[in-house]
Write a protein that holds these residues in place. Structure first.
Motif, mmCIF file in Angstrom:
data_model
loop_
_atom_site.group_PDB
_atom_site.id
_atom_site.type_symbol
_atom_site.label_atom_id
_atom_site.label_comp_id
_atom_site.label_asym_id
_atom_site.label_seq_id
_atom_site.Cartn_x
_atom_site.Cartn_y
_atom_site.Cartn_z
ATOM 1 N N GLY A 179 -3.045 6.457 -24.121
ATOM 2 C CA GLY A 179 -1.946 6.005 -24.972
ATOM 3 C C GLY A 179 -1.659 4.585 -24.957
ATOM 4 O O GLY A 179 -1.065 3.989 -25.859
ATOM 5 N N ARG A 180 -2.088 3.779 -23.797
ATOM 6 C CA ARG A 180 -2.194 2.490 -23.937
ATOM 7 C C ARG A 180 -3.502 2.316 -22.905
ATOM 8 O O ARG A 180 -3.858 3.024 -22.083
ATOM 9 C CB ARG A 180 -0.869 2.014 -23.229
ATOM 10 C CG ARG A 180 -0.600 2.660 -21.841
ATOM 11 C CD ARG A 180 0.657 1.909 -21.333
ATOM 12 N NE ARG A 180 0.946 2.398 -20.030
ATOM 13 C CZ ARG A 180 0.421 1.998 -18.904
ATOM 14 N NH1 ARG A 180 -0.628 1.210 -18.780
ATOM 15 N NH2 ARG A 180 0.711 2.582 -17.536
ATOM 16 N N HIS A 181 -3.506 0.991 -22.949
ATOM 17 C CA HIS A 181 -4.818 0.343 -22.223
ATOM 18 C C HIS A 181 -4.590 0.518 -20.694
ATOM 19 O O HIS A 181 -3.622 -0.130 -20.430
ATOM 20 C CB HIS A 181 -5.357 -0.857 -22.782
ATOM 21 C CG HIS A 181 -6.576 -1.293 -21.877
ATOM 22 N ND1 HIS A 181 -7.837 -0.901 -22.334
ATOM 23 C CD2 HIS A 181 -6.685 -2.352 -21.080
ATOM 24 C CE1 HIS A 181 -8.796 -1.492 -21.354
ATOM 25 N NE2 HIS A 181 -8.149 -2.303 -20.659
ATOM 26 N N HIS A 182 -5.726 1.182 -20.055
ATOM 27 C CA HIS A 182 -5.382 0.938 -18.525
ATOM 28 C C HIS A 182 -6.936 1.483 -17.866
ATOM 29 O O HIS A 182 -7.543 2.481 -18.023
ATOM 30 C CB HIS A 182 -4.561 2.032 -18.238
ATOM 31 C CG HIS A 182 -4.028 1.782 -16.578
ATOM 32 N ND1 HIS A 182 -4.897 2.607 -15.756
ATOM 33 C CD2 HIS A 182 -3.372 0.931 -15.787
ATOM 34 C CE1 HIS A 182 -4.318 2.188 -14.468
ATOM 35 N NE2 HIS A 182 -3.519 1.247 -14.594
ATOM 36 N N THR A 183 -7.549 0.361 -17.283
ATOM 37 C CA THR A 183 -8.880 0.526 -16.509
ATOM 38 C C THR A 183 -8.681 -0.207 -15.474
ATOM 39 O O THR A 183 -8.007 -1.210 -15.416
ATOM 40 C CB THR A 183 -10.019 0.291 -17.492
ATOM 41 O OG1 THR A 183 -10.192 -1.065 -17.694
ATOM 42 C CG2 THR A 183 -9.977 1.054 -18.785
ATOM 43 N N PHE A 184 -9.802 -0.117 -14.624
ATOM 44 C CA PHE A 184 -10.072 -0.987 -13.478
ATOM 45 C C PHE A 184 -11.308 -1.638 -13.729
ATOM 46 O O PHE A 184 -12.062 -1.878 -12.491
ATOM 47 C CB PHE A 184 -10.059 -0.127 -11.977
ATOM 48 C CG PHE A 184 -8.666 0.358 -11.753
ATOM 49 C CD1 PHE A 184 -7.641 -0.492 -11.378
ATOM 50 C CD2 PHE A 184 -8.471 1.702 -11.858
ATOM 51 C CE1 PHE A 184 -6.343 -0.303 -11.003
ATOM 52 C CE2 PHE A 184 -6.989 2.183 -11.593
ATOM 53 C CZ PHE A 184 -5.995 1.341 -11.230
ATOM 54 N N LEU A 185 -12.110 -1.945 -14.903
ATOM 55 C CA LEU A 185 -13.148 -2.410 -14.969
ATOM 56 C C LEU A 185 -12.849 -3.938 -15.148
ATOM 57 O O LEU A 185 -12.084 -4.456 -15.595
ATOM 58 C CB LEU A 185 -13.776 -1.988 -16.354
ATOM 59 C CG LEU A 185 -14.029 -0.525 -16.325
ATOM 60 C CD1 LEU A 185 -14.458 -0.074 -17.788
ATOM 61 C CD2 LEU A 185 -15.034 -0.083 -15.478
ATOM 62 N N PHE A 186 -14.060 -4.754 -14.424
ATOM 63 C CA PHE A 186 -14.114 -6.156 -14.539
ATOM 64 C C PHE A 186 -15.546 -6.378 -15.092
ATOM 65 O O PHE A 186 -16.322 -6.050 -14.231
ATOM 66 C CB PHE A 186 -13.628 -6.764 -13.330
ATOM 67 C CG PHE A 186 -13.429 -8.423 -13.171
ATOM 68 C CD1 PHE A 186 -14.340 -8.989 -13.565
ATOM 69 C CD2 PHE A 186 -12.042 -8.625 -13.024
ATOM 70 C CE1 PHE A 186 -14.036 -10.471 -13.604
ATOM 71 C CE2 PHE A 186 -11.843 -9.756 -12.993
ATOM 72 C CZ PHE A 186 -12.909 -10.793 -13.338
ATOM 73 N N THR A 187 -15.587 -7.033 -16.130
ATOM 74 C CA THR A 187 -16.888 -7.484 -16.350
ATOM 75 C C THR A 187 -17.623 -8.714 -15.484
ATOM 76 O O THR A 187 -16.870 -9.794 -15.420
ATOM 77 C CB THR A 187 -16.900 -8.122 -17.852
ATOM 78 O OG1 THR A 187 -16.357 -7.107 -18.836
ATOM 79 C CG2 THR A 187 -18.162 -8.235 -18.569
ATOM 80 N N LEU A 188 -18.605 -8.477 -14.885
ATOM 81 C CA LEU A 188 -19.628 -9.366 -14.188
ATOM 82 C C LEU A 188 -20.420 -10.169 -14.964
ATOM 83 O O LEU A 188 -20.706 -11.249 -15.123
ATOM 84 C CB LEU A 188 -20.185 -8.527 -12.853
ATOM 85 C CG LEU A 188 -20.954 -9.400 -12.027
ATOM 86 C CD1 LEU A 188 -20.074 -10.199 -11.424
ATOM 87 C CD2 LEU A 188 -21.681 -8.410 -10.993
ATOM 88 N N ASP A 189 -21.035 -9.643 -15.839
ATOM 89 C CA ASP A 189 -22.086 -10.245 -16.890
ATOM 90 C C ASP A 189 -22.331 -9.186 -18.047
ATOM 91 O O ASP A 189 -22.021 -8.137 -18.098
ATOM 92 C CB ASP A 189 -23.413 -10.480 -15.823
ATOM 93 C CG ASP A 189 -23.967 -9.412 -15.364
ATOM 94 O OD1 ASP A 189 -24.279 -8.522 -16.008
ATOM 95 O OD2 ASP A 189 -24.568 -9.633 -14.206
ATOM 96 N N ASP A 190 -23.308 -9.636 -19.005
ATOM 97 C CA ASP A 190 -23.643 -8.736 -19.991
ATOM 98 C C ASP A 190 -24.094 -7.487 -19.562
ATOM 99 O O ASP A 190 -23.980 -6.327 -20.450
ATOM 100 C CB ASP A 190 -24.630 -9.416 -21.021
ATOM 101 C CG ASP A 190 -24.226 -10.535 -21.572
ATOM 102 O OD1 ASP A 190 -22.724 -10.658 -21.767
ATOM 103 O OD2 ASP A 190 -25.037 -11.339 -22.190
ATOM 104 N N ASP A 191 -24.678 -6.990 -18.460
ATOM 105 C CA ASP A 191 -25.281 -5.889 -18.134
ATOM 106 C C ASP A 191 -24.432 -5.044 -17.070
ATOM 107 O O ASP A 191 -24.661 -4.006 -16.721
ATOM 108 C CB ASP A 191 -26.658 -5.922 -17.702
ATOM 109 C CG ASP A 191 -27.523 -6.822 -18.423
ATOM 110 O OD1 ASP A 191 -27.438 -6.401 -19.722
ATOM 111 O OD2 ASP A 191 -28.327 -7.710 -18.351
ATOM 112 N N THR A 192 -23.282 -5.740 -16.573
ATOM 113 C CA THR A 192 -22.547 -5.269 -15.456
ATOM 114 C C THR A 192 -21.063 -5.091 -15.531
ATOM 115 O O THR A 192 -20.680 -6.387 -15.688
ATOM 116 C CB THR A 192 -23.163 -5.757 -14.117
ATOM 117 O OG1 THR A 192 -24.608 -5.961 -14.059
ATOM 118 C CG2 THR A 192 -22.777 -4.881 -12.823
ATOM 119 N N VAL A 193 -20.527 -4.417 -15.163
ATOM 120 C CA VAL A 193 -19.120 -4.154 -15.158
ATOM 121 C C VAL A 193 -18.850 -3.678 -13.560
ATOM 122 O O VAL A 193 -19.627 -2.793 -13.075
ATOM 123 C CB VAL A 193 -18.291 -3.217 -16.087
ATOM 124 C CG1 VAL A 193 -18.540 -4.131 -17.522
ATOM 125 C CG2 VAL A 193 -18.634 -2.046 -16.114
#
Length: 170
Positions: free
Chosen positions: A59-73
């Motif tokens: 319904g709204r954005h919610h994640t615990f992802l953090f981009t480390l680099d182009d290949d890894t979150v």
């Protein structure tokens, strides 16, 4: 490899936030430049992150992802620590700094006890983002500098310099 900070040594506690769900609140003074915590979690591919957090079902954005680099979150929900509760702000008192395969949260300014710790998420802004995307990625930081979204600010186009003749010089 740096060791994880023991819970008792953390300069903050997790409690209800007016920004979003739960947040991290300073329990003692934190000085500018102080490393507060490492953002930890399972290292996965961006495609796996998209699979785990299918935005069309939210319904709204919610994640615990953090981009480390182009290949890894880094998925803070799996194997993560209290750092995942540090909320977004358009006028943050912390910043996230990537150091090799690690993401550390540092204080940008003096943080007093009771203040909520925040950093600017600056989610990737794509040229095809719509008004609906802006609303989906809405910001609730409430600061005077709030841009209304957790998306990174739009890139400014550089103004072309006027030639000397157009400025009235010969």
């Amino acid at each position: 490899m740096p060791k994880a900070t023991p819970r008792s040594d953390l300069p903050f506690e997790i409690r209800k936030s007016t920004i979003q769900g739960r947040g991290a609140f300073a329990t003692r003074r934190i000085r500018p430049g102080q490393r507060i915590i490492e953002y930890t979690g399972e290292h996965i591919t961006p495609d796996e992150g998209d699979r785990r957090y299918e935005e069309s079902g939210m319904g709204r954005h919610h994640t615990f992802l953090f981009t480390l680099d182009d290949d890894t979150v880094v998925d803070g929900k799996r194997g993560g620590n209290e750092s995942r509760y540090i909320n977004h702000s358009c006028d943050p008192n912390c910043e996230a700094i990537i150091e090799g395969p690690h993401i550390f949260i540092y204080a940008k300014k003096n943080i007093q006890p009771g203040s909520e710790l925040t950093y600017d998420y600056q989610y990737e802004r794509r040229p095809d983002h719509t008004k609906e995307d802006e609303e989906f990625y809405a910001c609730r930081c409430g600061t005077a500098k709030c841009r209304g979204t957790i998306l990174a600010p739009p890139k400014r186009k550089r103004a072309k310099k006027k030639s000397a003749a157009k400025r009235g010089r010969a």
